[in-house]
Design a protein around this motif. Structure first.
Motif, PDB file in Angstrom:
ATOM      1  N   ASP A 180      42.984   2.276  11.690  1.00  0.00           N
ATOM      2  CA  ASP A 180      43.199   1.705  12.866  1.00  0.00           C
ATOM      3  C   ASP A 180      44.336   1.319  13.539  1.00  0.00           C
ATOM      4  O   ASP A 180      44.426   1.002  14.600  1.00  0.00           O
ATOM      5  N   ARG A 181      45.449   1.763  12.795  1.00  0.00           N
ATOM      6  CA  ARG A 181      46.780   1.623  13.240  1.00  0.00           C
ATOM      7  C   ARG A 181      46.946   2.883  14.369  1.00  0.00           C
ATOM      8  O   ARG A 181      48.036   2.758  15.224  1.00  0.00           O
ATOM      9  N   ASP A 182      46.313   3.905  14.272  1.00  0.00           N
ATOM     10  CA  ASP A 182      46.465   4.941  15.036  1.00  0.00           C
ATOM     11  C   ASP A 182      46.053   4.536  16.478  1.00  0.00           C
ATOM     12  O   ASP A 182      45.084   4.070  16.830  1.00  0.00           O
ATOM     13  N   HIS A 183      46.269   5.585  17.370  1.00  0.00           N
ATOM     14  CA  HIS A 183      45.991   5.933  18.852  1.00  0.00           C
ATOM     15  C   HIS A 183      44.742   7.106  18.443  1.00  0.00           C
ATOM     16  O   HIS A 183      45.395   8.288  18.272  1.00  0.00           O
ATOM     17  N   ILE A 184      43.684   6.624  18.928  1.00  0.00           N
ATOM     18  CA  ILE A 184      42.429   7.736  18.334  1.00  0.00           C
ATOM     19  C   ILE A 184      41.389   7.771  19.488  1.00  0.00           C
ATOM     20  O   ILE A 184      41.026   7.012  20.235  1.00  0.00           O
ATOM     21  N   LEU A 185      41.286   9.299  19.936  1.00  0.00           N
ATOM     22  CA  LEU A 185      40.168   9.373  21.032  1.00  0.00           C
ATOM     23  C   LEU A 185      38.914  10.364  20.078  1.00  0.00           C
ATOM     24  O   LEU A 185      39.308  11.052  19.392  1.00  0.00           O
ATOM     25  N   GLY A 186      37.935   9.720  20.255  1.00  0.00           N
ATOM     26  CA  GLY A 186      36.838  10.439  19.572  1.00  0.00           C
ATOM     27  C   GLY A 186      36.280   9.659  18.530  1.00  0.00           C
ATOM     28  O   GLY A 186      36.842   8.505  18.079  1.00  0.00           O
ATOM     29  N   PRO A 187      35.068   9.971  17.904  1.00  0.00           N
ATOM     30  CA  PRO A 187      34.296   9.092  17.031  1.00  0.00           C
ATOM     31  C   PRO A 187      34.917   9.234  15.541  1.00  0.00           C
ATOM     32  O   PRO A 187      35.360  10.447  15.285  1.00  0.00           O
ATOM     33  N   ALA A 188      34.795   8.328  14.862  1.00  0.00           N
ATOM     34  CA  ALA A 188      35.089   8.503  13.454  1.00  0.00           C
ATOM     35  C   ALA A 188      34.735   9.018  12.760  1.00  0.00           C
ATOM     36  O   ALA A 188      35.241   9.738  11.506  1.00  0.00           O
ATOM     37  N   ASN A 189      33.181   9.585  12.891  1.00  0.00           N
ATOM     38  CA  ASN A 189      32.595  10.408  12.225  1.00  0.00           C
ATOM     39  C   ASN A 189      32.601  11.956  12.532  1.00  0.00           C
ATOM     40  O   ASN A 189      31.754  12.649  12.278  1.00  0.00           O
ATOM     41  N   ALA A 190      33.559  12.258  13.474  1.00  0.00           N
ATOM     42  CA  ALA A 190      33.816  13.631  13.997  1.00  0.00           C
ATOM     43  C   ALA A 190      33.958  14.673  12.916  1.00  0.00           C
ATOM     44  O   ALA A 190      34.579  14.341  11.961  1.00  0.00           O
ATOM     45  N   GLU A 191      33.450  15.743  12.935  1.00  0.00           N
ATOM     46  CA  GLU A 191      33.716  16.681  12.109  1.00  0.00           C
ATOM     47  C   GLU A 191      35.072  17.267  11.883  1.00  0.00           C
ATOM     48  O   GLU A 191      35.695  17.797  11.017  1.00  0.00           O
ATOM     49  N   ILE A 192      35.711  17.170  13.051  1.00  0.00           N
ATOM     50  CA  ILE A 192      37.162  17.788  13.112  1.00  0.00           C
ATOM     51  C   ILE A 192      37.897  16.591  13.221  1.00  0.00           C
ATOM     52  O   ILE A 192      37.692  15.924  14.355  1.00  0.00           O
ATOM     53  N   THR A 193      39.166  16.253  12.488  1.00  0.00           N
ATOM     54  CA  THR A 193      40.072  15.319  13.050  1.00  0.00           C
ATOM     55  C   THR A 193      41.393  15.859  13.421  1.00  0.00           C
ATOM     56  O   THR A 193      42.060  16.657  12.396  1.00  0.00           O
ATOM     57  N   LEU A 194      42.042  16.288  14.613  1.00  0.00           N
ATOM     58  CA  LEU A 194      43.182  16.809  14.876  1.00  0.00           C
ATOM     59  C   LEU A 194      44.370  15.659  15.155  1.00  0.00           C
ATOM     60  O   LEU A 194      44.267  14.759  15.901  1.00  0.00           O
ATOM     61  N   VAL A 195      45.393  15.737  14.084  1.00  0.00           N
ATOM     62  CA  VAL A 195      46.353  14.681  14.444  1.00  0.00           C
ATOM     63  C   VAL A 195      47.644  15.674  14.857  1.00  0.00           C
ATOM     64  O   VAL A 195      47.908  16.442  14.341  1.00  0.00           O
ATOM     65  N   GLU A 196      48.194  15.015  15.873  1.00  0.00           N
ATOM     66  CA  GLU A 196      49.513  15.478  16.267  1.00  0.00           C
ATOM     67  C   GLU A 196      50.581  14.587  16.276  1.00  0.00           C
ATOM     68  O   GLU A 196      50.625  13.525  16.784  1.00  0.00           O
ATOM     69  N   TYR A 197      51.680  15.196  15.559  1.00  0.00           N
ATOM     70  CA  TYR A 197      53.034  14.409  15.790  1.00  0.00           C
ATOM     71  C   TYR A 197      53.694  15.076  17.047  1.00  0.00           C
ATOM     72  O   TYR A 197      54.127  16.622  16.961  1.00  0.00           O
ATOM     73  N   GLY A 198      53.971  14.112  17.876  1.00  0.00           N
ATOM     74  CA  GLY A 198      54.681  14.783  19.140  1.00  0.00           C
ATOM     75  C   GLY A 198      55.738  13.874  19.859  1.00  0.00           C
ATOM     76  O   GLY A 198      55.983  12.659  19.137  1.00  0.00           O
ATOM     77  N   ASP A 199      56.495  14.731  20.449  1.00  0.00           N
ATOM     78  CA  ASP A 199      57.750  14.030  21.373  1.00  0.00           C
ATOM     79  C   ASP A 199      57.254  14.134  22.965  1.00  0.00           C
ATOM     80  O   ASP A 199      57.182  15.339  23.262  1.00  0.00           O
ATOM     81  N   PHE A 200      57.377  13.246  23.564  1.00  0.00           N
ATOM     82  CA  PHE A 200      57.072  13.230  24.936  1.00  0.00           C
ATOM     83  C   PHE A 200      57.743  13.792  25.833  1.00  0.00           C
ATOM     84  O   PHE A 200      57.769  14.558  26.853  1.00  0.00           O
ATOM     85  N   GLU A 201      59.044  14.182  25.366  1.00  0.00           N
ATOM     86  CA  GLU A 201      60.046  15.139  25.959  1.00  0.00           C
ATOM     87  C   GLU A 201      60.271  16.325  25.689  1.00  0.00           C
ATOM     88  O   GLU A 201      60.983  17.368  26.371  1.00  0.00           O
ATOM     89  N   CYS A 202      59.501  16.711  24.510  1.00  0.00           N
ATOM     90  CA  CYS A 202      59.586  18.226  24.032  1.00  0.00           C
ATOM     91  C   CYS A 202      58.829  19.048  24.895  1.00  0.00           C
ATOM     92  O   CYS A 202      57.624  18.794  25.015  1.00  0.00           O
ATOM     93  N   PRO A 203      59.358  20.073  25.362  1.00  0.00           N
ATOM     94  CA  PRO A 203      58.803  21.084  26.232  1.00  0.00           C
ATOM     95  C   PRO A 203      57.732  21.683  25.393  1.00  0.00           C
ATOM     96  O   PRO A 203      56.399  22.106  26.242  1.00  0.00           O
TER      97      PRO A 203
END
Length: 182
Positions: free
Chosen positions: A14-37
């Motif tokens: 619940d601490r995360d920013h999540i789009l999509g249902p908790a029971n989705a078959e695929i969970t894609l997590v991105e570690y990102g930087d808003f300024e990174c090209p």
């Protein structure tokens, strides 16, 4: 799926920013930087994957600002969190990646206004660095998970080491699903 073995050490919660249902078959997590090209080029790829997979995928974004290379990365992450406090994280996420070359304090304030934030509350959170600890927690969870650059993706907990391009990421997801993405 192309993976060097590292896995996600901090489970999605619940601490995360999540789009999509908790029971989705695929969970894609991105570690990102808003300024990174590279993250900027990956942004539309993730959006297309979300569109192709619909409710079969949930997407999680975690901060990994590379402050030595990107002077505005940490403040942009704080802006996203300040927007999240007002239930507008994803709107700010979109604005930051859409305007990746304009992430100074003045532009962040404009984005806050454009997405309907309480701008005084937003400005206070930014000036107080109210979310610095949260961003550091994301960053350290990335380090413990083997993240050493951005973007870094995890598909169902395993680090994806292929290119951040649609066909390669879709192929990796298809391997996990055992079915075609499209």
């Amino acid at each position: 799926m192309k993976s060097a073995g590292p896995s996600l050490t901090l489970p999605v919660s619940d601490r995360d920013h999540i789009l999509g249902p908790a029971n989705a078959e695929i969970t894609l997590v991105e570690y990102g930087d808003f300024e990174c090209p590279h993250c900027g080029r990956a942004y539309p790829v993730v959006e297309e994957l979300r569109e192709l997979l619909g409710n079969r995928m949930r997407f999680v974004y975690r901060h990994f600002p590379l402050t030595e290379a990107h002077e505005h990365a940490e403040m942009a992450a704080e802006a996203a969190e300040a927007a999240g406090e007002q239930n507008r994280f994803w709107e700010m996420h979109r604005a930051l990646f859409t305007h990746q070359d304009s992430l100074d304090r003045t532009h962040l304030a404009r984005y806050a206004l454009s997405i309907g934030l309480d701008t005084a509350r937003f400005a206070h959170a930014i000036s107080e660095r109210a979310f610095a600890k949260r961003i550091r927690e994301d960053f350290m969870s990335g380090v413990r998970s083997g993240v050493n650059g951005t973007p870094t993706f995890f598909i169902n907990g395993l680090r994806y080491d292929g290119p951040a391009e649609l066909r390669f990421m879709a192929d990796a997801i298809e391997q996990v699903l055992g079915a075609r993405v499209s």
